[in-house]
Write an enzyme that holds these catalytic residues in place. Sequence first.
Site, mmCIF file in Angstrom:
data_model
loop_
_atom_site.group_PDB
_atom_site.id
_atom_site.type_symbol
_atom_site.label_atom_id
_atom_site.label_comp_id
_atom_site.label_asym_id
_atom_site.label_seq_id
_atom_site.Cartn_x
_atom_site.Cartn_y
_atom_site.Cartn_z
ATOM 1 N N GLU A 70 5.679 -0.917 -8.322
ATOM 2 C CA GLU A 70 5.098 -2.188 -8.765
ATOM 3 C C GLU A 70 5.054 -2.299 -10.284
ATOM 4 O O GLU A 70 5.338 -3.368 -10.838
ATOM 5 C CB GLU A 70 3.701 -2.343 -8.149
ATOM 6 C CG GLU A 70 3.778 -2.584 -6.642
ATOM 7 C CD GLU A 70 2.452 -2.419 -5.901
ATOM 8 O OE1 GLU A 70 2.452 -2.505 -4.657
ATOM 9 O OE2 GLU A 70 1.412 -2.187 -6.563
ATOM 10 N N HIS A 123 -5.084 -7.732 -6.236
ATOM 11 C CA HIS A 123 -4.205 -6.727 -5.625
ATOM 12 C C HIS A 123 -4.314 -5.421 -6.392
ATOM 13 O O HIS A 123 -4.456 -5.424 -7.606
ATOM 14 C CB HIS A 123 -2.742 -7.183 -5.670
ATOM 15 C CG HIS A 123 -1.775 -6.050 -5.476
ATOM 16 N ND1 HIS A 123 -1.446 -5.560 -4.235
ATOM 17 C CD2 HIS A 123 -1.127 -5.253 -6.358
ATOM 18 C CE1 HIS A 123 -0.617 -4.532 -4.375
ATOM 19 N NE2 HIS A 123 -0.405 -4.325 -5.664
ATOM 20 N N LYS A 179 -5.029 -12.388 -8.561
ATOM 21 C CA LYS A 179 -4.216 -13.424 -7.918
ATOM 22 C C LYS A 179 -4.674 -14.810 -8.377
ATOM 23 O O LYS A 179 -5.731 -14.945 -9.017
ATOM 24 C CB LYS A 179 -4.338 -13.277 -6.388
ATOM 25 C CG LYS A 179 -3.875 -11.902 -5.855
ATOM 26 C CD LYS A 179 -3.989 -11.828 -4.330
ATOM 27 C CE LYS A 179 -3.753 -10.417 -3.811
ATOM 28 N NZ LYS A 179 -3.849 -10.336 -2.332
ATOM 29 N N TYR A 201 5.646 -8.221 -2.303
ATOM 30 C CA TYR A 201 5.103 -8.033 -0.949
ATOM 31 C C TYR A 201 6.198 -7.763 0.092
ATOM 32 O O TYR A 201 6.005 -8.044 1.276
ATOM 33 C CB TYR A 201 4.271 -9.248 -0.545
ATOM 34 C CG TYR A 201 2.862 -9.225 -1.127
ATOM 35 C CD1 TYR A 201 2.008 -8.143 -0.909
ATOM 36 C CD2 TYR A 201 2.378 -10.288 -1.880
ATOM 37 C CE1 TYR A 201 0.728 -8.110 -1.433
ATOM 38 C CE2 TYR A 201 1.090 -10.273 -2.410
ATOM 39 C CZ TYR A 201 0.270 -9.171 -2.168
ATOM 40 O OH TYR A 201 -1.008 -9.144 -2.681
ATOM 41 N N ASN A 260 -8.042 -13.250 -1.284
ATOM 42 C CA ASN A 260 -8.860 -12.058 -1.559
ATOM 43 C C ASN A 260 -8.767 -11.571 -3.010
ATOM 44 O O ASN A 260 -9.013 -10.403 -3.303
ATOM 45 C CB ASN A 260 -8.590 -10.950 -0.533
ATOM 46 C CG ASN A 260 -7.151 -10.475 -0.550
ATOM 47 O OD1 ASN A 260 -6.366 -10.897 -1.387
ATOM 48 N ND2 ASN A 260 -6.820 -9.587 0.367
#
Length: 149
Positions: free
Chosen positions: A126, A115, A9, A49, A112
Amino acid sequence: QERTFIMIKPDGVHRGLVADIIKRFEAKGYKLVGIKVLVPSKDLAGKHYAEHEGKPFYPGLVNFLSSGAVVAMVWEGKEVIKTGRTFIGATNPLASAPGTIRGDYGIDVGRNIIHGSDSVDSAQKEIALWFKPAELAEYELISKKWVYE
Ligand code: GTP
Ligand code: MG
């Protein structure tokens, strides 16, 4: 062989963690079959998401993911979906074990770092969302017979 979608990310990119993260998957023996750097549109981030649509953190999550460059990857190998999630650690970095990516480098749940797909079904969806088939390389690693029995 199983494939999973792994994405560093924007926080992971800005913090210079790209090489460290790739190194973990590579050193384990997994095969990199797709990689690209892009700034995701809000549309793409929202679709990625979609399962979280309606939750209070969803708008911030979509804004964050589309706020900078990400490194999107597809890794292949035995049980790579599960192992990828193990490498990544728990969603909340303060609860992630040391030795995991989030446990080693993260603090806040909204920052965080990385992913990873959580099931065979989400991995397929995905990979199809982020990559065209022609962007995935078909090849055999020469190390294969030294990694697998
Ligand atoms: P991903 O690999 O990014 O999908 O994370 P995950 O599978 O460990 O967690 P989940 O799919 O449940 O949530 C997706 C992302 O939303 C997380 O990585 C967090 O960045 C964010 N998120 C989840 N729960 C919360 C929350 O309670 N607050 C905030 N601010 N963000 C959250
Ligand atoms: Mg998730």
